[in-house]
Design a protein around this motif. Structure first.
Motif, short mmCIF file in Angstrom:
data_model
loop_
_atom_site.label_atom_id
_atom_site.label_comp_id
_atom_site.label_asym_id
_atom_site.label_seq_id
_atom_site.Cartn_x
_atom_site.Cartn_y
_atom_site.Cartn_z
N LEU A 69 0.64 -1.30 -0.06
CA LEU A 69 -0.08 -0.05 0.10
C LEU A 69 0.95 1.32 0.06
O LEU A 69 2.04 1.29 0.31
N ARG A 70 0.20 2.32 -0.40
CA ARG A 70 0.97 3.77 -0.38
C ARG A 70 1.76 3.89 1.25
O ARG A 70 0.71 3.69 1.99
N GLY A 71 2.84 4.50 1.32
CA GLY A 71 3.40 4.62 2.59
C GLY A 71 3.02 5.97 3.01
O GLY A 71 2.22 6.62 2.39
N GLU A 72 3.56 6.12 4.35
CA GLU A 72 3.25 7.59 5.06
C GLU A 72 4.58 8.14 5.21
O GLU A 72 5.63 7.59 5.54
N ALA A 73 4.80 9.67 4.82
CA ALA A 73 5.85 10.14 5.15
C ALA A 73 5.86 10.72 6.50
O ALA A 73 4.93 11.22 6.94
N VAL A 74 6.89 10.53 7.14
CA VAL A 74 6.98 10.74 8.64
C VAL A 74 8.11 11.82 9.03
O VAL A 74 9.30 11.90 8.25
N GLN A 75 8.16 12.49 10.23
CA GLN A 75 9.23 13.38 10.56
C GLN A 75 10.25 12.71 11.16
O GLN A 75 11.35 13.44 11.18
N GLN A 76 10.07 11.61 11.57
CA GLN A 76 10.92 10.91 12.53
C GLN A 76 10.71 9.34 12.59
O GLN A 76 9.61 9.00 12.36
N SER A 77 11.69 8.80 12.70
CA SER A 77 11.47 7.26 12.85
C SER A 77 12.36 6.65 13.58
O SER A 77 13.64 6.80 13.70
N LYS A 78 11.93 5.53 14.58
CA LYS A 78 13.34 4.59 15.16
C LYS A 78 13.61 3.64 14.15
O LYS A 78 12.95 3.29 13.43
N ILE A 79 14.94 3.34 13.95
CA ILE A 79 15.47 2.28 13.29
C ILE A 79 15.73 1.22 13.96
O ILE A 79 16.45 1.16 15.23
N MET A 80 14.79 0.10 13.75
CA MET A 80 14.91 -1.22 14.36
C MET A 80 16.15 -2.11 13.57
O MET A 80 16.62 -1.51 12.48
N ASP A 81 16.56 -3.29 14.24
CA ASP A 81 17.01 -4.15 13.71
C ASP A 81 16.83 -4.46 12.09
O ASP A 81 17.49 -4.72 11.23
N TYR A 82 15.30 -4.45 11.94
CA TYR A 82 14.87 -4.89 10.59
C TYR A 82 14.56 -3.60 9.79
O TYR A 82 14.31 -3.81 8.59
N GLY A 83 14.73 -2.47 10.13
CA GLY A 83 14.71 -1.29 9.32
C GLY A 83 13.74 -0.21 10.25
O GLY A 83 13.81 0.02 11.42
N LEU A 84 13.03 0.59 9.29
CA LEU A 84 12.04 1.55 10.07
C LEU A 84 10.92 0.82 10.80
O LEU A 84 10.48 -0.24 10.38
N TYR A 85 10.68 1.55 12.10
CA TYR A 85 9.81 0.91 12.79
C TYR A 85 8.45 0.90 12.11
O TYR A 85 7.85 1.68 11.39
N GLY A 86 7.81 -0.41 11.97
CA GLY A 86 6.70 -0.77 11.43
C GLY A 86 6.46 -0.76 9.91
O GLY A 86 5.54 -1.12 9.43
N ASP A 87 7.72 -0.80 9.37
CA ASP A 87 7.64 -0.91 7.92
C ASP A 87 7.53 -2.18 7.56
O ASP A 87 8.23 -3.34 7.83
N ARG A 88 6.39 -2.38 6.67
CA ARG A 88 5.96 -3.56 6.02
C ARG A 88 5.47 -4.47 7.23
O ARG A 88 5.61 -5.99 7.08
N SER A 89 5.01 -4.05 8.18
CA SER A 89 4.53 -5.10 9.42
C SER A 89 3.34 -5.64 9.23
O SER A 89 3.10 -6.47 10.11
N HIS A 90 2.36 -5.18 8.40
CA HIS A 90 1.15 -5.47 8.07
C HIS A 90 1.12 -6.16 6.61
O HIS A 90 1.67 -5.29 6.09
N ALA A 91 0.42 -7.32 6.30
CA ALA A 91 0.49 -7.39 4.98
C ALA A 91 -0.83 -8.18 4.78
O ALA A 91 -1.47 -9.06 5.46
N TYR A 92 -1.37 -8.16 3.50
CA TYR A 92 -2.42 -8.77 2.71
C TYR A 92 -1.97 -9.96 2.04
O TYR A 92 -1.11 -10.00 1.62
N LEU A 93 -2.64 -11.03 2.55
CA LEU A 93 -2.19 -12.39 1.76
C LEU A 93 -3.05 -12.81 0.55
O LEU A 93 -4.51 -12.63 0.69
N ASP A 94 -2.54 -13.36 -0.47
CA ASP A 94 -3.54 -13.75 -1.58
C ASP A 94 -3.80 -15.23 -1.38
O ASP A 94 -2.88 -16.12 -1.55
N GLN A 95 -4.91 -15.74 -0.85
CA GLN A 95 -5.47 -17.07 -0.62
C GLN A 95 -5.47 -17.89 -1.83
O GLN A 95 -5.38 -18.91 -1.94
#
Length: 242
Positions: A17-43
């Protein structure tokens, strides 16, 4: 060595989905906080991720976090439809709308703030692009303005020395962003049909991809692995570590 500043920080709470531009972010081990943390699956594809490759209009649905960000639990995720309606990302009405448009059966998956595996996050942790490279690609394409959203980078860097594609020469080296975060450039980003889809109307134009293939060996942008976590902010200085 100072090489530039962070011009945009973009995370994609829902994959494709289209992303959101943010003013700041935590950088986690996997990248930006919450990046691609939710997904739709094609059954219909045995639980493969549903992406723009299967359902082009996903580029017109925007996902955003709403509420307090925590390391224990993500905020709620809202999706804004192309018509401007707002739903919870798991709302049955939204899912039925997307199923009807895509002609696919859809389910959902989400991860935790402490762990988003490779898969939702493509190949590596963070995708970076630069203003000089985008401007040069626009010149090479020679057809229209190139919308950065086609390439879905997490970090867009404004370079001091506007040398196109210089970031590809930094593969194997580290950068420091702001006061804490360090990353290592690890490889090129090979492009697929997704860049042919216009983020505004979801119409396809293969000519941009053909240009990237011909002029850049199908590369645009570079991947980076997180070395040191921390917080980053818009306009943070980006230093190449000597």
């Amino acid at each position: 060595m100072l090489i530039g500043h962070i011009k945009e920080i973009v995370r994609h709470p829902v994959k494709s989905l289209r992303g959101e531009a943010v003013q700041q972010s935590k950088i986690m081990d996997y990248g930006l906080y919450g990046d691609r943390s939710h997904a739709y699956l094609d059954q219909t594809k045995e639980t493969d991720f549903l992406t723009i490759a299967q359902f082009q209009e996903m580029v017109r649905y925007q996902a955003r976090f709403v509420g307090e960000e925590s390391l224990d639990k993500y905020p709620n995720v809202e999706v804004i439809t192309p018509e401007g309606e707002v739903f919870d990302w798991q709302d049955q009405g939204l899912i039925e709308e997307m199923e009807d448009k895509s002609q696919r059966k859809i389910s959902t998956r989400q991860y935790t703030p402490s762990h988003v595996p490779i898969g939702p996050i493509a190949v590596e942790h963070v995708l970076l692009a630069t203003d000089a490279s985008l401007d040069k690609l626009e010149e090479l394409w020679g057809k229209d303005r190139v919308d950065l959203r086609r390439f879905r980078p997490n970090l867009f860097i404004s370079l001091l020395d506007k040398k196109p594609f210089i970031e590809e020469e930094w593969i194997g080296r580290r950068i420091k962003i702001g006061q804490e975060v360090e990353m290592e450039f690890v490889g090129h980003c090979k492009r697929c049909m997704i860049i042919t889809v216009d983020p505004e109307d979801a119409e396809r134009d293969p000519s941009l991809h053909k240009t990237v293939i011909k002029e850049r060996k199908n590369n645009f942008g570079v991947y980076a692995s997180v070395i040191k976590t921390g917080d980053i902010h818009l306009d943070d200085e980006v230093h190449l570590v000597e």
